[in-house]
Structures are given as structure tokens and as C-alpha cells.
Design a protein around this motif. Structure first.
Motif, mmCIF file in Angstrom:
data_model
loop_
_atom_site.group_PDB
_atom_site.id
_atom_site.type_symbol
_atom_site.label_atom_id
_atom_site.label_comp_id
_atom_site.label_asym_id
_atom_site.label_seq_id
_atom_site.Cartn_x
_atom_site.Cartn_y
_atom_site.Cartn_z
ATOM 1 N N PHE A 124 -0.583 2.978 15.420
ATOM 2 C CA PHE A 124 -0.032 2.238 14.264
ATOM 3 C C PHE A 124 1.105 3.012 13.597
ATOM 4 O O PHE A 124 1.580 2.634 12.523
ATOM 5 C CB PHE A 124 -1.129 1.982 13.226
ATOM 6 C CG PHE A 124 -2.299 1.196 13.747
ATOM 7 C CD1 PHE A 124 -2.172 -0.149 14.042
ATOM 8 C CD2 PHE A 124 -3.529 1.818 13.960
ATOM 9 C CE1 PHE A 124 -3.253 -0.875 14.528
ATOM 10 C CE2 PHE A 124 -4.614 1.101 14.436
ATOM 11 C CZ PHE A 124 -4.479 -0.247 14.726
ATOM 12 N N ASN A 125 1.501 4.137 14.208
ATOM 13 C CA ASN A 125 2.532 5.020 13.640
ATOM 14 C C ASN A 125 2.098 5.582 12.279
ATOM 15 O O ASN A 125 2.905 5.723 11.365
ATOM 16 C CB ASN A 125 3.879 4.298 13.549
ATOM 17 C CG ASN A 125 5.036 5.292 13.498
ATOM 18 O OD1 ASN A 125 4.872 6.479 13.792
ATOM 19 N ND2 ASN A 125 6.202 4.824 13.095
ATOM 20 N N ILE A 126 0.795 5.856 12.177
ATOM 21 C CA ILE A 126 0.263 6.542 10.999
ATOM 22 C C ILE A 126 -0.143 7.945 11.451
ATOM 23 O O ILE A 126 -0.973 8.098 12.346
ATOM 24 C CB ILE A 126 -0.951 5.807 10.401
ATOM 25 C CG1 ILE A 126 -0.535 4.419 9.903
ATOM 26 C CG2 ILE A 126 -1.565 6.624 9.254
ATOM 27 C CD1 ILE A 126 -1.689 3.519 9.515
ATOM 28 N N ARG A 127 0.484 8.951 10.846
ATOM 29 C CA ARG A 127 0.183 10.335 11.201
ATOM 30 C C ARG A 127 -0.898 10.883 10.257
ATOM 31 O O ARG A 127 -0.931 10.535 9.088
ATOM 32 C CB ARG A 127 1.447 11.200 11.101
ATOM 33 C CG ARG A 127 2.548 10.757 12.057
ATOM 34 C CD ARG A 127 3.791 11.616 11.989
ATOM 35 N NE ARG A 127 4.454 11.594 10.680
ATOM 36 C CZ ARG A 127 4.457 12.600 9.814
ATOM 37 N NH1 ARG A 127 3.836 13.735 10.088
ATOM 38 N NH2 ARG A 127 5.095 12.496 8.661
ATOM 39 N N PRO A 187 0.831 -1.202 0.000
ATOM 40 C CA PRO A 187 0.000 0.000 0.000
ATOM 41 C C PRO A 187 0.867 1.255 0.000
ATOM 42 O O PRO A 187 2.023 1.222 0.430
ATOM 43 C CB PRO A 187 -0.774 -0.106 1.319
ATOM 44 C CG PRO A 187 0.107 -0.905 2.214
ATOM 45 C CD PRO A 187 0.859 -1.854 1.333
ATOM 46 N N PRO A 188 0.334 2.376 -0.477
ATOM 47 C CA PRO A 188 1.074 3.632 -0.355
ATOM 48 C C PRO A 188 1.247 3.987 1.118
ATOM 49 O O PRO A 188 0.366 3.686 1.926
ATOM 50 C CB PRO A 188 0.181 4.665 -1.044
ATOM 51 C CG PRO A 188 -1.078 3.985 -1.411
ATOM 52 C CD PRO A 188 -0.984 2.553 -1.087
ATOM 53 N N THR A 189 2.359 4.592 1.460
ATOM 54 C CA THR A 189 2.543 5.037 2.849
ATOM 55 C C THR A 189 2.353 6.550 2.953
ATOM 56 O O THR A 189 2.485 7.125 4.027
ATOM 57 C CB THR A 189 3.932 4.640 3.384
ATOM 58 O OG1 THR A 189 4.932 5.164 2.509
ATOM 59 C CG2 THR A 189 4.067 3.131 3.470
ATOM 60 N N ALA A 199 -5.182 -0.861 4.947
ATOM 61 C CA ALA A 199 -4.129 -1.593 4.223
ATOM 62 C C ALA A 199 -2.762 -1.361 4.869
ATOM 63 O O ALA A 199 -1.953 -2.288 4.990
ATOM 64 C CB ALA A 199 -4.101 -1.165 2.760
ATOM 65 N N MET A 200 -2.498 -0.125 5.300
ATOM 66 C CA MET A 200 -1.221 0.179 5.974
ATOM 67 C C MET A 200 -1.096 -0.605 7.273
ATOM 68 O O MET A 200 -0.038 -1.168 7.561
ATOM 69 C CB MET A 200 -1.137 1.681 6.302
ATOM 70 C CG MET A 200 -0.724 2.577 5.163
ATOM 71 S SD MET A 200 -0.534 4.281 5.794
ATOM 72 C CE MET A 200 -1.409 5.202 4.564
ATOM 73 N N PRO A 245 4.293 2.163 8.705
ATOM 74 C CA PRO A 245 4.047 3.523 9.182
ATOM 75 C C PRO A 245 3.673 4.392 7.994
ATOM 76 O O PRO A 245 4.036 4.082 6.853
ATOM 77 C CB PRO A 245 5.398 3.954 9.767
ATOM 78 C CG PRO A 245 6.402 3.131 9.032
ATOM 79 C CD PRO A 245 5.725 1.835 8.677
ATOM 80 N N GLY A 246 2.932 5.466 8.230
ATOM 81 C CA GLY A 246 2.532 6.279 7.086
ATOM 82 C C GLY A 246 2.107 7.672 7.470
ATOM 83 O O GLY A 246 2.061 8.028 8.650
#
Length: 254
Positions: free
Chosen positions: A185-188, A91-93, A136-137, A143-144
């Protein structure tokens, strides 16, 4: 010298024009592989062929690609995700939600249809893309960074834009909530609020109204899409690694 998002895969909605197109250019210049997504597939292809490839310093489109998506339709969003996973195996991050529409009218004259169409694209569309791609991430443990596009109108309102202002205010609140949920999830998740910017949407505004609005901008001019794109790219990169849930005005002081 490697760019600040070198090696990343980025999805940009609304990539066929305006801020979306400029974001594809700046992300590719900074080393990202870009997926230009738009309801107008030809415009997305044009972004990749004539803008993104050149920004990455070559005439080739490289691994960049264009994809057709209607962000207001969950099936279309899921199809775009599946195509991305098939093509890139990951997936794109970086996900940038630039897709947006206006259907301006006075509150007393605004049709339910025009109200719904703006909320469907600007608010629900941002939600559907964010939900599908963040899922998906998390499944891949990646991370994303998700960057949503609101508007300064979402903060202060604007005559003739009750539907648009409501949709853009919703994007801010949704971003702040998503940032709280996805942090583990370390997604900002951050949101940019552009001011009066030189885009196709603004070209429909009468000159007299434009002049009136420019008087309220301390820098005395309209913003360029590239100026918004630079901030989006910063938020997409590790340069902003401790920034999440933030709303950033890019307005010339409006």
C-alpha cells in the motif's frame, strides 16, 4: 524554504511530554500539520499552544490540534480517528507512536497488574493505533509513514524492567511484520530505539543509577528528546523513501 514534511498531516501519540512533544515541534518546524494526541488532554493542548506553534514560526496554532486518546482502549483510538477524519477530511499520512509507560519492579516482585498495564499501552496501544490509522490510509489510497518507538532496553533488557523490555521488543517485531504487510500500500513502517534520553520517565531514575548508565554511553551524556525527534522526522519524510522495516538505534553508542 519548505520543510521535509511540508503539507503532511501527522498524528503523534504521547504528545504531552518527552519525545512525543519534541516530535510535534520538529514535525511542525518541517511543515507538517500536527495532531498532538495524549491521555492527558491538557498536556497535549500545551504542546500545541506553546511548543508546536512556536516551532512553525508563528504564535498561532494554525491547523494544529490536540486530541485526547487512551491508546490501550480500541474505542478511544477509533474515536480519535473519527474526530481526525471529521476535522481534516483525510487521515494523517504520518503516524508516530510515542505513547509509553513504565511500571518498574524486580521480576520476583512485579505484579500482574503492572505487567499488564505496560504491555497494554506500549505494545497493544501501538498495535491499535497502527491498525486503525493504516486502515484509514489504505481506504483513501494514501501513501504514508508510521514510526513506532521502542527502546534500546527492548534489545538488551534492563534490570527491573522485564515488562517494559518485553513490550519494547514486541514493538520491534510488530514493526517488521507490519512493514512487510503494508508495503504493497506504499505505507512504510519503521521503529526507533532511543537510548538514555532526558524525558520525564528518566527523571524518576535515582542519580546513582543514572551515573552508572552514563558510563556505558560512549558520547558521555544523555540524549535530548529533540535528537530522537529529528530521526523520527527523517523517517516520516520522503528523504527515507526506501527505508521500511528498519530498526534505528539512537543511543549515543550505548
Amino acid at each position: 524554504m519548505a520543510g521535509i514534511v511540508a503539507g503532511r498531516l501527522a498524528l503523534v501519540t504521547g504528545a504531552g511530554s518527552g519525545i512525543g512533544r519534541a516530535t510535534c515541534q520538529v514535525l511542525s518546524r518541517e511543515g507538517a500539520t500536527v495532531i498532538a494526541a495524549d491521555r492527558n488532554f491538557e498536556a497535549a493542548v500545551e504542546t500545541i499552544k506553546t511548543h508546536t506553534a512556536l516551532a512553525s514560526g508563528s504564535n498561532a496554532t494554525g491547523d494544529h490540534s490536540a486530541i485526547e486518546v487512551d491508546v490501550a482502549d480500541s474505542k478511544s483510538v477509533m474515536s480519535a480517528l473519527q474526530k481526525t477524519l471529521e476535522q481534516y477530511r483525510s487521515p494523517p499520512t504520518i503516524v508516530v507512536n510515542c505513547a509509553g509507560v513504565t511500571r518498574d519492579n524486580w521480576l520476583l516482585k512485579l505484579s500482574e497488574e503492572d505487567y499488564n498495564s505496560v504491555l497494554d499501552v506500549n505494545l497493544k496501544g501501538t498495535f491499535l493505533v497502527m491498525q486503525a490509522f493504516a486502515q484509514a490510509m489504505t481506504e483513501k489510497g494514501k501513501p504514508g509513514s508510521i514510526v513506532n518507538i521502542s527502546s534500546i532496553v527492548g534489545k538488551y533488557g534492563n534490570m527491573g524492567q522485564t515488562n517494559y523490555a518485553a513490550s519494547k521488543a514486541g514493538v520491534v517485531a510488530m514493526t517488521q511484520s507490519a512493514a512487510k504487510e503494508l508495503g504493497k500500500f506504499n505505507i512504510r513502517v519503521n521503529v526507533v530505539l532511543p537510548g538514555f534520553t532526558e524525558t520525564p520517565i528518566v527523571q524518576t531514575v535515582p542519580d546513582k543509577v543514572k551515573q552508572g548508565m552514563l558510563k556505558m554511553v560512549p558520547l558521555g551524556r544523555m540524549g535530548q528528546p529533540s535528537e530522537i525527534a529529528e530521526v523520527i522526522t527523517f523517517l516520516s519524510s520522503d528523504k527515507s523513501s526506501f527505508v521500511t522495516g528498519a530498526s534505528i538505534d539512537v543511543t549515543g553508542g550505548f
